[in-house]
Design a protein around this motif. Sequence first.
Motif, PDB file in Angstrom:
ATOM      1  N   PHE A 191       0.795  -1.226   0.000  1.00 23.76           N
ATOM      2  CA  PHE A 191       0.000   0.000   0.000  1.00 23.76           C
ATOM      3  C   PHE A 191       0.830   1.280   0.000  1.00 23.76           C
ATOM      4  CE2 PHE A 191      -3.106  -3.067   1.722  1.00 23.76           C
ATOM      5  CZ  PHE A 191      -4.146  -2.839   0.835  1.00 23.76           C
ATOM      6  N   GLN A 192       2.082   1.205   0.423  1.00 23.74           N
ATOM      7  CA  GLN A 192       2.891   2.415   0.459  1.00 23.74           C
ATOM      8  C   GLN A 192       3.887   2.508  -0.694  1.00 23.74           C
ATOM      9  OE1 GLN A 192       2.091   4.810   2.525  1.00 23.74           O
ATOM     10  NE2 GLN A 192       0.520   3.455   3.376  1.00 23.74           N
ATOM     11  N   LEU A 193       4.164   1.388  -1.353  1.00 24.20           N
ATOM     12  CA  LEU A 193       5.131   1.416  -2.447  1.00 24.20           C
ATOM     13  C   LEU A 193       4.509   0.987  -3.785  1.00 24.20           C
ATOM     14  CD1 LEU A 193       8.347  -0.015  -0.725  1.00 24.20           C
ATOM     15  CD2 LEU A 193       7.792   2.363  -1.231  1.00 24.20           C
ATOM     16  N   ARG A 194       4.001  -0.235  -3.829  1.00 25.92           N
ATOM     17  CA  ARG A 194       3.556  -0.755  -5.136  1.00 25.92           C
ATOM     18  C   ARG A 194       2.268  -0.120  -5.634  1.00 25.92           C
ATOM     19  NH1 ARG A 194       4.831  -7.295  -5.080  1.00 25.92           N
ATOM     20  NH2 ARG A 194       7.035  -7.109  -4.448  1.00 25.92           N
ATOM     21  N   LEU A 195       1.257  -0.011  -4.785  1.00 24.87           N
ATOM     22  CA  LEU A 195      -0.028   0.510  -5.251  1.00 24.87           C
ATOM     23  C   LEU A 195       0.077   1.954  -5.737  1.00 24.87           C
ATOM     24  CD1 LEU A 195      -3.003   0.041  -5.724  1.00 24.87           C
ATOM     25  CD2 LEU A 195      -3.441   0.667  -3.340  1.00 24.87           C
ATOM     26  N   PRO A 196       0.677   2.878  -4.980  1.00 28.89           N
ATOM     27  CA  PRO A 196       0.788   4.237  -5.523  1.00 28.89           C
ATOM     28  C   PRO A 196       1.648   4.307  -6.778  1.00 28.89           C
ATOM     29  CG  PRO A 196       2.028   4.018  -3.475  1.00 28.89           C
ATOM     30  CD  PRO A 196       1.195   2.793  -3.603  1.00 28.89           C
ATOM     31  N   ARG A 197       2.655   3.441  -6.873  1.00 29.13           N
ATOM     32  CA  ARG A 197       3.505   3.444  -8.066  1.00 29.13           C
ATOM     33  C   ARG A 197       2.723   2.987  -9.287  1.00 29.13           C
ATOM     34  NH1 ARG A 197       9.773   2.073  -8.357  1.00 29.13           N
ATOM     35  NH2 ARG A 197      10.070   2.230 -10.603  1.00 29.13           N
ATOM     36  N   VAL A 198       1.939   1.944  -9.125  1.00 30.42           N
ATOM     37  CA  VAL A 198       1.134   1.443 -10.240  1.00 30.42           C
ATOM     38  C   VAL A 198       0.088   2.472 -10.655  1.00 30.42           C
ATOM     39  CG1 VAL A 198      -0.618  -0.273 -10.857  1.00 30.42           C
ATOM     40  CG2 VAL A 198       1.516  -0.996  -9.782  1.00 30.42           C
ATOM     41  N   LEU A 199      -0.566   3.094  -9.678  1.00 33.77           N
ATOM     42  CA  LEU A 199      -1.569   4.114  -9.997  1.00 33.77           C
ATOM     43  C   LEU A 199      -0.927   5.308 -10.696  1.00 33.77           C
ATOM     44  CD1 LEU A 199      -3.763   4.126  -6.745  1.00 33.77           C
ATOM     45  CD2 LEU A 199      -4.390   3.248  -9.003  1.00 33.77           C
ATOM     46  N   LEU A 200       0.228   5.738 -10.217  1.00 32.07           N
ATOM     47  CA  LEU A 200       0.889   6.882 -10.829  1.00 32.07           C
ATOM     48  C   LEU A 200       1.327   6.560 -12.254  1.00 32.07           C
ATOM     49  CD1 LEU A 200       1.748   9.778 -10.148  1.00 32.07           C
ATOM     50  CD2 LEU A 200       3.986   8.867  -9.482  1.00 32.07           C
ATOM     51  N   ALA A 201       1.855   5.358 -12.474  1.00 26.23           N
ATOM     52  CA  ALA A 201       2.239   4.956 -13.832  1.00 26.23           C
ATOM     53  C   ALA A 201       1.033   4.933 -14.755  1.00 26.23           C
ATOM     54  CB  ALA A 201       2.915   3.585 -13.801  1.00 26.23           C
ATOM     55  N   ALA A 202      -0.103   4.433 -14.264  1.00 24.36           N
ATOM     56  CA  ALA A 202      -1.309   4.374 -15.094  1.00 24.36           C
ATOM     57  C   ALA A 202      -1.791   5.772 -15.468  1.00 24.36           C
ATOM     58  CB  ALA A 202      -2.409   3.612 -14.355  1.00 24.36           C
ATOM     59  N   VAL A 203      -1.785   6.685 -14.504  1.00 19.35           N
ATOM     60  CA  VAL A 203      -2.262   8.046 -14.778  1.00 19.35           C
ATOM     61  C   VAL A 203      -1.304   8.785 -15.708  1.00 19.35           C
ATOM     62  CG1 VAL A 203      -2.815  10.276 -13.755  1.00 19.35           C
ATOM     63  CG2 VAL A 203      -3.528   8.180 -12.612  1.00 19.35           C
ATOM     64  N   VAL A 204      -0.006   8.701 -15.437  1.00 19.03           N
ATOM     65  CA  VAL A 204       0.978   9.384 -16.274  1.00 19.03           C
ATOM     66  C   VAL A 204       0.936   8.841 -17.704  1.00 19.03           C
ATOM     67  CG1 VAL A 204       3.456   9.711 -16.671  1.00 19.03           C
ATOM     68  CG2 VAL A 204       2.504  10.036 -14.388  1.00 19.03           C
ATOM     69  N   GLY A 205       0.901   7.522 -17.850  1.00 14.24           N
ATOM     70  CA  GLY A 205       0.831   6.944 -19.191  1.00 14.24           C
ATOM     71  C   GLY A 205      -0.446   7.336 -19.909  1.00 14.24           C
ATOM     72  N   GLY A 206      -1.565   7.327 -19.190  1.00 15.18           N
ATOM     73  CA  GLY A 206      -2.826   7.729 -19.802  1.00 15.18           C
ATOM     74  C   GLY A 206      -2.810   9.175 -20.251  1.00 15.18           C
ATOM     75  N   LEU A 207      -2.255  10.068 -19.438  1.00 11.24           N
ATOM     76  CA  LEU A 207      -2.200  11.487 -19.788  1.00 11.24           C
ATOM     77  C   LEU A 207      -1.314  11.730 -21.003  1.00 11.24           C
ATOM     78  CD1 LEU A 207      -1.986  13.173 -16.264  1.00 11.24           C
ATOM     79  CD2 LEU A 207      -3.942  13.131 -17.820  1.00 11.24           C
ATOM     80  N   LEU A 208      -0.158  11.085 -21.061  1.00 11.14           N
ATOM     81  CA  LEU A 208       0.729  11.266 -22.203  1.00 11.14           C
ATOM     82  C   LEU A 208       0.085  10.753 -23.492  1.00 11.14           C
ATOM     83  CD1 LEU A 208       4.168  10.256 -20.629  1.00 11.14           C
ATOM     84  CD2 LEU A 208       3.403  12.557 -21.250  1.00 11.14           C
TER      85      LEU A 208
END
Length: 337
Positions: free
Chosen positions: A59-76
Motif C-alpha cells: 500500500f505504500q510502495l507498489r499501489l501508488p507506483r502502479v496508480l501513478l504509472a497508469a495516470v501518467v501513461g494515460g495522460l501522455l
Amino acid sequence: MRAATLLVAVALLLASMAFGLLAGAAGISPKGILLALLDRLPFVHLDSGLTPVEEGLLFQLRLPRVLLAAVVGGLLAIAGAGYQGVFRNPLADPYLLGAAAGAGLCVTLVVVFVGGDTGTTILPVAAFAGAVGGVVLAYAVGNTAGRGGGTATLVLAGVAVTSFLTAIQTFAQQLKVEELQRIYSWILGDVGGGWEQVRMIAPYAVVSTVALLLHGRLLDVLSVGDDEATGLGLRAGRVRFVVLLAASLATASAVAVGGLIAFVGIVVPHVVRRLAGWSYRVVLPISFLGGGAFLVLADMVARTVLAPAELPIGVVTAFVGAPFFVAVLRLTRKVGT
C-alpha cells in the motif's frame, strides 16, 4: 463495437495493474493482494494473511507506483492523440512538439532556483506554462515556412525547439550541481513518487482528461478540414485552443510527477487507430486506457529486468518507441502526408 473495445481496454489496464502489483523483489501472494485490496473497501472486513511489512510494501510502495504509472501513461497518450487531432498530423506528440521539453525546462528552473516545499507546490503550474510555451513556439517556427510546410515542417520545428529548450535546461542544471542527481533521475523518468504525487496530479488529470474527452466529436468534425467544419457551424479556432490547452495541461502534469518519459504519446494512439478506428470519440478514451496499461507494463519491466537494481522507465519506453517511430515515419512518407 465501441462498448466492446472500451471493455477490452479496461480489462487490459486492470490486468497490467495486477501484474504491476505482483512484480517486485519481494514476493507477495496474489490471493493476499486481492484480499488486502478488498479489505480496504467500505463495509468489507477480510483477513488477507499478509504480514505488516507486506501490507506496507503493497500500500505504500507498489499501489501508488502502479496508480501513478497508469495516470501518467494515460495522460501522455491522450495528450498525444489530442495534439494529432488539433494539427491533423500523425507525428505530433508532446515530445516532438516541444511540450515536454518546455515543461521539463520550467520544472528544472523551479528545482534549481526555488526548491523546497514552495517549489514542489508550483511544479504543475510551471510545467503547464512551459508546455504551452513550447508548443506555441514550435507552431510559430513551423508557420514561418508557410502553410505549405506540412508534416515535415512542423516536426522539424518541434525538433529544433526541443533541442533549444533542452540546451537551456542543461545549462540551468550546471548552476546547482548538488541537485544534478535529483534532476537526472527525473529526466530519465520515475513513477515512484508515492501517494503525495498521486494526490498532486489527480485534479490536473481529471480536468485535462474530461476536457479532451468532451471534444472527441468536435475533433472528428475538425478532421474534414477548416472550411467544411466552419460550414457545419464549428468554431475551429476555439476547438483548437481548448484542446491545445487541455493536452498541454495533461502533458505538464505528467511531466511534473513522472519526468520526461518519451514515445507514449505517439505509440499508443497509433496502435489504437489501427485496432479501434479513426474516430476521436474512440481514440481518446482508448488511448488513455492503453497508455496507462503500456506505462504500467513498462515500469514493471524497469523494476524487474535488472533486479534488485532499477532501469529508468524512460529507457524502456525508448526501446519500444524509437523503432515504432521509425516505422510510423516510413509509413507516413509512403502515403505522402
